[in-house]
Design an enzyme around this catalytic site. Structure first.
Site, PDB file in Angstrom:
ATOM      1  N   HIS A  32     -83.910-125.729  59.248  1.00 12.57           N
ATOM      2  CA  HIS A  32     -83.762-125.277  60.629  1.00 12.57           C
ATOM      3  C   HIS A  32     -82.263-125.165  60.927  1.00 12.57           C
ATOM      4  O   HIS A  32     -81.469-125.979  60.453  1.00 12.57           O
ATOM      5  CB  HIS A  32     -84.414-126.266  61.614  1.00 12.57           C
ATOM      6  CG  HIS A  32     -85.878-125.994  61.838  1.00 12.57           C
ATOM      7  ND1 HIS A  32     -86.751-126.951  62.289  1.00 12.57           N
ATOM      8  CD2 HIS A  32     -86.609-124.858  61.674  1.00 12.57           C
ATOM      9  CE1 HIS A  32     -87.970-126.415  62.393  1.00 12.57           C
ATOM     10  NE2 HIS A  32     -87.908-125.154  62.019  1.00 12.57           N
ATOM     11  N   ASP A  34     -80.215-125.899  63.274  1.00 14.90           N
ATOM     12  CA  ASP A  34     -79.372-126.995  63.792  1.00 14.90           C
ATOM     13  C   ASP A  34     -79.019-128.002  62.692  1.00 14.90           C
ATOM     14  O   ASP A  34     -78.228-128.917  62.927  1.00 14.90           O
ATOM     15  CB  ASP A  34     -80.040-127.696  64.987  1.00 14.90           C
ATOM     16  CG  ASP A  34     -81.438-128.196  64.698  1.00 14.90           C
ATOM     17  OD1 ASP A  34     -82.156-127.543  63.918  1.00 14.90           O
ATOM     18  OD2 ASP A  34     -81.826-129.252  65.253  1.00 14.90           O
ATOM     19  N   ASP A 177     -85.981-134.042  60.979  1.00 10.58           N
ATOM     20  CA  ASP A 177     -86.796-134.094  62.194  1.00 10.58           C
ATOM     21  C   ASP A 177     -88.188-134.493  61.739  1.00 10.58           C
ATOM     22  O   ASP A 177     -88.698-133.923  60.779  1.00 10.58           O
ATOM     23  CB  ASP A 177     -86.851-132.724  62.852  1.00 10.58           C
ATOM     24  CG  ASP A 177     -85.447-132.195  63.206  1.00 10.58           C
ATOM     25  OD1 ASP A 177     -84.470-132.927  63.060  1.00 10.58           O
ATOM     26  OD2 ASP A 177     -85.345-131.028  63.614  1.00 10.58           O
TER      27      ASP A 177
HETATM   28 ZN   LIG Z   1     -83.433-130.431  64.342  1.00  8.46          ZN
HETATM   29 ZN   LIG Z   2     -86.280-129.045  62.714  1.00 10.53          ZN
END
Ligand SMILES: [Zn+2]
Ligand SMILES: [Zn+2]
Length: 248
Positions: A32, A34, A177
């Site tokens: 992802h 970020d 995450d």
């Molecule tokens: Zn993230």
């Molecule tokens: Zn993520």
């Protein structure tokens, strides 16, 4: 060791004065933005600042594609070799002083949680004891520190007389995450520090579930079940200007 590389990383890296040419490994949890958008910039800057030493990047499937395709379009780095390792679960790095283990996090896409496990460190050396026993400072001290014994006159002095017991290494688990999950609990077993996804407070627990994140209390549950000693709430949503609801 750098875990993930978001957009702000470069600035933080320079502020931390981490040193451009040191031995370095970057661990990416998942693909992802970020978590990876800072990578091209950081690689570019390291090269620009004169890095020559190899850099290792560990991450899930897709990390090699990201680095090579950015490099194909924008020539980023040429001065230092980059070794890319697409990691599975289990032990992904074994070094003299530490190991890094990975486990599958639960985030709706391939995502790795990492545990940094330092190997036991030698005991503390007591210089005053050594001097009292008539051992001069120098190579003999080094030998004793490395748990060897030395000879003073006809007397053999074992290391345990001047070196304390072996100290356990530090264990730090990084899990973002992710939803709270059994694989992370197992990976984090007895961590000194657990850095865990804590995107939302309990009032937004449905959101946490929908987006593959955790609430602060879910993170605390993982810390408790894994018997971790300290928990860092991490990856907090920008909607919280104040951490009070998370801490509650
Ligand atoms: Zn993230
Ligand atoms: Zn993520």
């Amino acid at each position: 060791m750098l875990f993930d590389c978001g957009e702000g990383t470069q600035r933080q890296f320079l502020q931390a004065k981490a040193g451009t040419n040191r031995k370095m490994r970057i661990f990416i949890s998942h693909m992802h933005g970020d978590h990876v958008f800072g990578l091209p910039g950081l690689l570019h800057t390291l090269s620009f600042m004169g890095r020559t030493n190899e850099l290792e990047i560990v991450g899930p499937k897709g990390i090699a594609d990201l680095v090579t395709s950015v490099n194909r379009v924008v020539k980023l780095y040429s001065r230092f070799p980059i070794r890319i390792k697409e990691a599975q679960h289990g032990r992904v790095v074994s070094d003299e002083e530490y190991e890094v283990h990975a486990a599958p996090a639960e985030h709706g896409m391939p995502c790795l949680a990492y545990a940094f496990v330092e190997k036991p460190r030698p005991g503390k050396f007591d210089p005053s004891k050594a001097l009292k026993l008539g051992i001069p400072e120098g190579p003999m001290w080094k030998k004793l520190q490395a748990s060897g014994s030395v000879k003073i006159g006809r007397k053999l002095i074992p290391s345990r007389l001047v070196v304390g017991p072996q100290r356990p290494g530090v264990k730090i688990t990084y899990a973002v995450d992710t939803r709270p999950c059994a694989a992370v609990v197992k990976l984090a077993a007895r961590s000194d520090l657990l850095i865990h996804d804590s995107c939302f407070a309990e009032a937004a627990s449905a959101k946490a579930r929908d987006y593959g994140h955790s609430t602060a209390s879910e993170a605390a549950g993982v810390a408790k079940r894994s018997k971790s000693r300290k928990l860092a709430l991490f990856h907090i949503s920008a909607m919280y200007e104040n951490p009070a609801p998370l801490l509650a």
